[in-house]
Design a protein around this motif. Sequence first.
Motif, PDB file in Angstrom:
ATOM      1  N   UNK A  56       0.980  -3.938 -10.339  1.00  0.00           N
ATOM      2  CA  UNK A  56       0.516  -4.320  -9.017  1.00  0.00           C
ATOM      3  C   UNK A  56       0.822  -5.801  -8.841  1.00  0.00           C
ATOM      4  N   UNK A  57       1.987  -6.071  -8.263  1.00  0.00           N
ATOM      5  CA  UNK A  57       2.402  -7.466  -8.089  1.00  0.00           C
ATOM      6  C   UNK A  57       1.472  -8.192  -7.123  1.00  0.00           C
ATOM      7  N   UNK A  58       0.921  -7.432  -6.182  1.00  0.00           N
ATOM      8  CA  UNK A  58      -0.019  -8.064  -5.250  1.00  0.00           C
ATOM      9  C   UNK A  58      -1.227  -8.571  -6.024  1.00  0.00           C
ATOM     10  N   UNK A  59      -1.721  -7.758  -6.962  1.00  0.00           N
ATOM     11  CA  UNK A  59      -2.859  -8.186  -7.794  1.00  0.00           C
ATOM     12  C   UNK A  59      -2.550  -9.483  -8.533  1.00  0.00           C
ATOM     13  N   UNK A  60      -1.283  -9.633  -8.953  1.00  0.00           N
ATOM     14  CA  UNK A  60      -0.898 -10.833  -9.704  1.00  0.00           C
ATOM     15  C   UNK A  60      -0.800 -12.047  -8.803  1.00  0.00           C
ATOM     16  N   UNK A  61      -0.680 -11.815  -7.515  1.00  0.00           N
ATOM     17  CA  UNK A  61      -0.451 -12.921  -6.582  1.00  0.00           C
ATOM     18  C   UNK A  61      -1.738 -13.599  -6.150  1.00  0.00           C
ATOM     19  N   UNK A  94       4.039  -5.158  -0.086  1.00  0.00           N
ATOM     20  CA  UNK A  94       4.279  -4.966   1.347  1.00  0.00           C
ATOM     21  C   UNK A  94       3.214  -4.082   2.004  1.00  0.00           C
ATOM     22  N   UNK A  95       2.699  -3.146   1.223  1.00  0.00           N
ATOM     23  CA  UNK A  95       1.731  -2.196   1.784  1.00  0.00           C
ATOM     24  C   UNK A  95       0.375  -2.318   1.078  1.00  0.00           C
ATOM     25  N   UNK A  96      -0.633  -1.795   1.737  1.00  0.00           N
ATOM     26  CA  UNK A  96      -1.910  -1.568   1.066  1.00  0.00           C
ATOM     27  C   UNK A  96      -1.962  -0.097   0.689  1.00  0.00           C
ATOM     28  N   UNK A  97      -2.514   0.188  -0.497  1.00  0.00           N
ATOM     29  CA  UNK A  97      -2.700   1.576  -0.897  1.00  0.00           C
ATOM     30  C   UNK A  97      -3.949   2.107  -0.190  1.00  0.00           C
ATOM     31  N   UNK A  98      -3.946   3.381   0.164  1.00  0.00           N
ATOM     32  CA  UNK A  98      -5.167   3.955   0.736  1.00  0.00           C
ATOM     33  C   UNK A  98      -6.245   3.945  -0.361  1.00  0.00           C
ATOM     34  N   UNK A  99      -5.862   4.431  -1.548  1.00  0.00           N
ATOM     35  CA  UNK A  99      -6.773   4.369  -2.695  1.00  0.00           C
ATOM     36  C   UNK A  99      -6.046   3.722  -3.861  1.00  0.00           C
ATOM     37  N   UNK A 100      -6.777   2.984  -4.672  1.00  0.00           N
ATOM     38  CA  UNK A 100      -6.183   2.513  -5.922  1.00  0.00           C
ATOM     39  C   UNK A 100      -7.231   2.545  -7.030  1.00  0.00           C
ATOM     40  N   UNK A 101      -6.741   2.482  -8.274  1.00  0.00           N
ATOM     41  CA  UNK A 101      -7.645   2.609  -9.418  1.00  0.00           C
ATOM     42  C   UNK A 101      -7.728   1.267 -10.136  1.00  0.00           C
ATOM     43  N   UNK A 102      -8.928   0.857 -10.464  1.00  0.00           N
ATOM     44  CA  UNK A 102      -9.105  -0.382 -11.211  1.00  0.00           C
ATOM     45  C   UNK A 102      -8.522  -0.185 -12.613  1.00  0.00           C
ATOM     46  N   UNK A 115      10.369  -3.143   5.564  1.00  0.00           N
ATOM     47  CA  UNK A 115       9.406  -2.344   6.323  1.00  0.00           C
ATOM     48  C   UNK A 115       8.203  -3.145   6.850  1.00  0.00           C
ATOM     49  N   UNK A 116       7.517  -2.512   7.776  1.00  0.00           N
ATOM     50  CA  UNK A 116       6.283  -3.076   8.311  1.00  0.00           C
ATOM     51  C   UNK A 116       5.120  -2.514   7.499  1.00  0.00           C
ATOM     52  N   UNK A 117       4.271  -3.387   7.001  1.00  0.00           N
ATOM     53  CA  UNK A 117       3.121  -2.928   6.221  1.00  0.00           C
ATOM     54  C   UNK A 117       1.925  -3.834   6.427  1.00  0.00           C
ATOM     55  N   UNK A 118       0.822  -3.462   5.789  1.00  0.00           N
ATOM     56  CA  UNK A 118      -0.382  -4.291   5.927  1.00  0.00           C
ATOM     57  C   UNK A 118      -0.567  -5.199   4.708  1.00  0.00           C
ATOM     58  N   UNK A 119       0.379  -5.180   3.775  1.00  0.00           N
ATOM     59  CA  UNK A 119       0.256  -5.936   2.526  1.00  0.00           C
ATOM     60  C   UNK A 119       0.416  -7.435   2.732  1.00  0.00           C
ATOM     61  N   UNK A 120       0.206  -8.205   1.659  1.00  0.00           N
ATOM     62  CA  UNK A 120       0.230  -9.669   1.789  1.00  0.00           C
ATOM     63  C   UNK A 120       1.629 -10.291   1.909  1.00  0.00           C
ATOM     64  N   UNK A 121       2.667  -9.479   1.757  1.00  0.00           N
ATOM     65  CA  UNK A 121       4.030 -10.019   1.795  1.00  0.00           C
ATOM     66  C   UNK A 121       4.908  -9.221   2.769  1.00  0.00           C
ATOM     67  N   UNK A 122       6.003  -9.858   3.188  1.00  0.00           N
ATOM     68  CA  UNK A 122       7.045  -9.129   3.918  1.00  0.00           C
ATOM     69  C   UNK A 122       8.358  -9.313   3.158  1.00  0.00           C
ATOM     70  N   UNK A 179       9.600   1.954  -6.822  1.00  0.00           N
ATOM     71  CA  UNK A 179       9.076   0.753  -7.412  1.00  0.00           C
ATOM     72  C   UNK A 179       7.742   0.425  -6.769  1.00  0.00           C
ATOM     73  N   UNK A 180       6.692   0.822  -7.445  1.00  0.00           N
ATOM     74  CA  UNK A 180       5.373   0.609  -6.875  1.00  0.00           C
ATOM     75  C   UNK A 180       4.989  -0.869  -6.850  1.00  0.00           C
ATOM     76  N   UNK A 181       5.514  -1.645  -7.789  1.00  0.00           N
ATOM     77  CA  UNK A 181       5.213  -3.072  -7.789  1.00  0.00           C
ATOM     78  C   UNK A 181       5.647  -3.710  -6.488  1.00  0.00           C
ATOM     79  N   UNK A 182       6.854  -3.379  -6.058  1.00  0.00           N
ATOM     80  CA  UNK A 182       7.377  -3.929  -4.799  1.00  0.00           C
ATOM     81  C   UNK A 182       6.559  -3.419  -3.617  1.00  0.00           C
ATOM     82  N   UNK A 183       6.238  -2.132  -3.649  1.00  0.00           N
ATOM     83  CA  UNK A 183       5.478  -1.537  -2.535  1.00  0.00           C
ATOM     84  C   UNK A 183       4.104  -2.192  -2.418  1.00  0.00           C
ATOM     85  N   UNK A 184       3.518  -2.560  -3.567  1.00  0.00           N
ATOM     86  CA  UNK A 184       2.170  -3.146  -3.521  1.00  0.00           C
ATOM     87  C   UNK A 184       2.164  -4.497  -2.814  1.00  0.00           C
TER      88      UNK A 184
END
Lengths: 325, 537
Positions: B526-531, B77-85, B199-206, B70-75
Amino acid sequence: MAKYIIKRILWAIPVLLGVLIIVFTITYLTPGDPVQTILGNGYTPEKYAKKAAELGLDKGYLAQLGSYIWNVVTRFDFGKSYMTNIPVITELTTRMGTTFSIAFLSIIVTILIGIPCGIIAAIKQYSALDYGFTSFALICSAIPSFVIAPVLLVVFGVKLRWLPLSGLDEWKSYILPVFVNALGGIALLTRMTRTSMLETIRQDYIRTARAKGLRESVIIWKHAMKNTMIPVITVTGSWLAMLMGGALIVELIFSIPGLGTYLYGGISNRDYPIINGSVILTAFIVCMMSIVVDILYAVVDPRIKAQFSSGKKKKKSVQAAKEAA
Amino acid sequence: MKKLRTLVCLLLVVLMVLALGACGSKKSDDAEISKAAVPGKEGSGYKYDSVTIGCSIMPNFITGTTPAENDGACSLVFDEVFKVDPVTKEVKSEILEDWHFEDDTTLVMKLKDNVYFSNGDKATAEDVLFSYSSHVDRSSAYIWEFNILYDECEIVDELTLKMKFSTFYSAFFSSYIIYLYDKSWAESVGWDSLDWQKPVGTGPYVVSDYKIDDHATFTARDDYWNKDKDPVTIREWVLKYYKDTSTMEMDLEAGNIAMCQFSASEYERFQKDGGKGYDVLTGSAGVNHFFQMGFLENDCWYDKNIREAFAVGIPWDEFGQVVLGVTWKQATSSVPSDSPEYKNVGTYKYDLEKAKQLMTAAGYSEEKPLEIHTVTMESPYFSKCCEAFEYYCNQMYVKFTFDLKDIAATINDWNTPGSGVECGFYYDNFGSQDGQYVRGLDWAANPNGSNWTFIDDEYYDNLYLEVAASTDLQTRIAKSQELQQYTYDEFLAIPYSEMTFQVGYRTDVFGKAQMERAVMNSEYWNLANMSYASAWN
């Protein structure tokens, strides 16, 4: 009686061992390879070998079976899920509570509706009520849960919005899954109670009771009820065991994380530890329910209880009878 | 007893009236606010305190270990190294300060200096390297799905690393997403640990709560390293798991969840009746549906007459509509129309008579039909594919037979040469976010993939590998378009639909423009994008 119960429990051990061997063998022989399911397409032979060794699937049938039995018997260890890596026993114990709560409530609803309906249908045979309850039972048994569940969801969840559609977050969440689960049982129990009651109330001792001028309610509830209950207990016991084994459809449709959905996921992914663990747990529950049913027989029928009495007790009762004579 | 009878009758009448009333044409009140979104408290700075959405896959944060994730959930908690607009298809990175190619096979990446994990660890080049190398160490599915492997990797300094590839793979940036993992944390807990549920990540959520097969709750971090750039406006996301997608769709309709994927059948119903309080958005999955010929399993596919007969003898648009219903979208090339690589090469004109002539030229007739067989998964989609294909084949001297098996048995056959998989209906589950050719037909030039997906044509394979190895976007686009034309001219793989997906959302919670920006290609939300606050502008 205690001796009988212990004997029955001991008998359950070879039964469970047999189930374990059969289930393990069936999953072993089933077409499809869990390593390939995990790895997907285009793996290299090295990756395959590494994953197979990691999961212990590189050994022969007997080695795998032996190791599995040893782990289950000595450490109660059913292994870890191939997909999630979570120990199967952890998942089974967590989910058992959810499935048990629904099964328990379903069986209560089944008993509270099924038995009175069956009794009323029997004592008012060929009346409108009898036809009504019998028809209701027929309809309930004819409509499968995968049909009635979505209909109830649409009516009470989407349109009326009275009840939640999924999960078990509040008390109202239990209503639909319990009702859907109970429907089949209600149908079965209504018909079984009716048949059994009809048979009982035609017996001589009931006729004698009536001749003595006893009230009908006393005849039914005190004299006929216990004998009626013997087949009813058998059906109720096996129904509860079935519900505990995981009411798959209900859990899937109502998104309930119980044993049924766990087993379903295991089968879909060829997750052998989940399949084996779930089936063994179900077999264990069926064995236990069968013991409980046997004990309940003795409770409702003194003749059966007498058969189970130990030799000492039998001697005592014979001596007491002689002395009384 | 008479009273009881009356009571039962009354009860039945009431139930029937309720049921009929509920099932009537009147829709539920659309003015009702979804229960799925709880507005934020005044002064909290959050638009929503909590938003619940539905998902059919329980979030899994160890990416690449299972076929589904589930990439939405991962987005969150984590930052992607690369992502596409999602709109411009441009490759971006939130965590890298710079990245560039030193030469055709050397990629240099420099991390920003202020990226921190939720446990307070500072992200370094070691973590970036680990995020790639861990896929190899734990035998992740990614390593054979595409080439993330590098021959050498040099840590230049704390924030810079240099990757050297023997052959670069163009979908490196835009295919599967690589999340930034905390190396020291991951190594301390191990891959088997249940700590990966939070998990531990650099994303905006835990992840604040995780109950398997039930839900996962994500709470916004107060100490998110990038929060000043674009603050988050949703304090808590609840991802509710559904085993049965129809229940999920009903929960959206009832307003119990704010967003979920929509099945084709429900989308058809939505198109017909519309939805009150919710809307459905169609997105491109970044790949096409193909009919593929198993060169290695049946020699007949080496005959161009036969390939052409299949191209013109089957009305592929009609076939696509039969199997995909309202989700069908005409494919006019091997890549989807929103891909930067796209070239309209056209569709094959249906001509049954010509197909029969071609089959006759290849030595087949009504008395001696060509016999082909396949094995595929037992699902409504594949069943429809096989049944419709069988119908059309019967009209052009082809006897098509098929076996439908469960997933595990099918994959077994697909990987075992000689299993009778002589053709198949192919789509890549994930594609790439920028719709690259090499992702849509990802095994076409690799004989080690499934035994029916390899296209045994030397010119094609060489061209394919050139496209795959391009580091320059313009070169890749030019070669890809040549490849699209060649695939069409030589009838090597027949696209019959662009792959689309549908997302339903509550209109009182989200706006259409916001959804379009957040719902990416490859069925990736990208749930992070929606946030972020910018998502609501």
